[in-house]
Write an enzyme that holds these catalytic residues in place. Structure first.
Site, PDB file in Angstrom:
ATOM      1  CG  ASP A  66      50.879  60.912  61.167  1.00  0.00           C
ATOM      2  OD1 ASP A  66      50.136  60.174  61.149  1.00  0.00           O
ATOM      3  OD2 ASP A  66      51.468  61.876  61.863  1.00  0.00           O
ATOM      4  CG  ASN A 135      52.818  69.954  70.989  1.00  0.00           C
ATOM      5  OD1 ASN A 135      52.068  70.090  69.623  1.00  0.00           O
ATOM      6  ND2 ASN A 135      53.827  69.229  71.915  1.00  0.00           N
ATOM      7  CG  HIS A 137      52.440  67.933  66.983  1.00  0.00           C
ATOM      8  ND1 HIS A 137      51.304  67.160  68.552  1.00  0.00           N
ATOM      9  CD2 HIS A 137      51.317  67.149  66.312  1.00  0.00           C
ATOM     10  CE1 HIS A 137      50.941  66.556  69.058  1.00  0.00           C
ATOM     11  NE2 HIS A 137      50.229  66.401  67.123  1.00  0.00           N
ATOM     12  CD  GLU A 142      55.335  65.796  69.731  1.00  0.00           C
ATOM     13  OE1 GLU A 142      54.727  67.216  68.954  1.00  0.00           O
ATOM     14  OE2 GLU A 142      55.145  64.743  70.734  1.00  0.00           O
TER      15      GLU A 142
END
Length: 259
Positions: A66, A135, A137, A142
Site C-alpha cells: 500500500d 482494528n 485491518h 479498514e
C-alpha cells in the site's frame, strides 16, 4: 491457519525472516512487502542475513502492499521510502524490481488499476508479508472492506490515523487516503505470513484467528486461505483461547518446516 507463538518481538521477527529465507532458497521469486513496526523488525533481520548468511534477493520481484496518497516517494514516511530505508538499500534487490503504487499519480483510480494489473501479470505472489492493525485491518483494508475487494483508493479511519500518528508526530500530518491492495488481491498470494507483536494487537489477533469470518475484522479473511501463517509474540497471543493447541502443533511440525 498455522499459528506460531514466540517469546518476544525479536524472536517473532526472526521466525518470519526464516520463513522468507526458506521460501527464497526454495525458488520463490515474487515477494509482497508490508510496512509497520512488526514487519520492519523482519526486514532488519533479512538485511542481517544478507550481510552475514548469504541471503540473496537477486532476481526477486517485490511488491509493496500500500501507499499513502499525497506523500511524494522521498517523504520520510511514505511507505515506498520506508521499504527502501529498511530493506531495499541493505540487500541486493534490483531497484527496478521493487514495484510501488504511486500516491501522487494524477489519476489515483487509474493508478490503483495499473498496480492491480502489475500484480496480476506477475502471477500469484509466492509469499506476502502482512501486519495487522488494532482494528483488524490488513493492508489498509479498514473494517467494512469487501472480502472480494481489489487494489483501490481507500479512506483511513480516525483510529488508524491515530495509531499511525506515532510515525508522523501528529494525527494532523497523517494522510486520510491510501492506495491499498484489496483483500481478494492479497488472498491470491500462495503463502500469507502475518506478524503481530505487543499487547495492543492481542484483540485483533484473536478476532482474526479465532473469531468469525467477517468484514468487521478484515484479517479474518486469512481463515479462508489454504496457506496462512500467523507469527505472534506472547503478548499478542494473550487473548487466543487455543494457545495450548497451537504450541502442541508447533512442537510436532516436520523438521523441514520448523522455522
Amino acid at each position: 491457519m498455522e499459528v506460531l507463538i514466540r517469546p518476544d518481538a525479536d524472536d517473532a521477527a526472526r521466525t518470519v525472516a526464516g520463513i522468507v529465507h526458506q521460501a527464497l532458497a526454495e525458488g520463490v521469486r515474487t515477494l509482497g512487502l508490508a510496512t509497520g513496526s512488526a514487519p520492519v523488525g523482519v526486514y532488519r533481520e533479512l538485511a542481517r542475513r544478507h550481510r552475514h548468511e548469504g541471503l540473496g534477493f537477486a532476481g526477486v520481484d517485490a511488491f509493496l502492499l500500500d501507499e499513502y496518497v499525497g506523500l511524494p516517494p522521498a517523504h520520510p514516511q511514505s511507505l515506498a521510502e520506508v521499504i527502501r530505508r529498511e530493506l531495499a538499500e541493505h540487500v541486493d534487490l534490483d531497484p527496478a524490481r521493487l514495484h510501488l503504487p504511486s500516491g501522487t499519480a494524477p489519476d489515483l483510480f487509474a493508478e490503483a488499476r495499473r498496480f492491480e494489473r502489475c500484480l496480476t501479470e506477475a502471477g500469484p505472489l509466492g509469499l506476502q508479508i502482512l501486519g495487522i492493525g488494532v482494528n483488524g485491518h490488513i493492508g489498509f483494508n479498514e473494517p467494512g472492506s469487501s472480502l472480494a475487494s481489489r487494489t483501490r483508493l481507500k479512506t483511513l479511519t480516525d483510529d488508524t490515523r491515530r495509531d499511525n500518528a506515532r510515525f508522523f508526530g501528529s494525527i494532523d500530518d497523517v494522510p486520510r487516503h491510501v492506495i491499498t491492495q484489496g483483500l481478494a488481491t492479497i488472498g491470491e498470494a500462495s503463502h500469507l505470513v502475518l506478524i503481530a507483536t505487543g499487547p495492543h494487537k492481542a484483540r485483533a489477533v484473536a478476532a482474526a484467528v479465532e473469531g468469525p469470518l467477517t468484514a468487521t475484522c478484515p484479517a479474518s479473511v486469512l481463515q479462508l486461505h489454504p496457506h496462512a501463517t500467523v507469527v505472534v509474540d506472547e503478548l499478542a497471543a494473550s487473548r487466543l483461547e487455543q494457545q495450548a493447541y497451537y504450541r502442541c502443533i508447533a512442537r510436532h511440525k516436520p523438521a523441514r518446516h520448523r522455522y
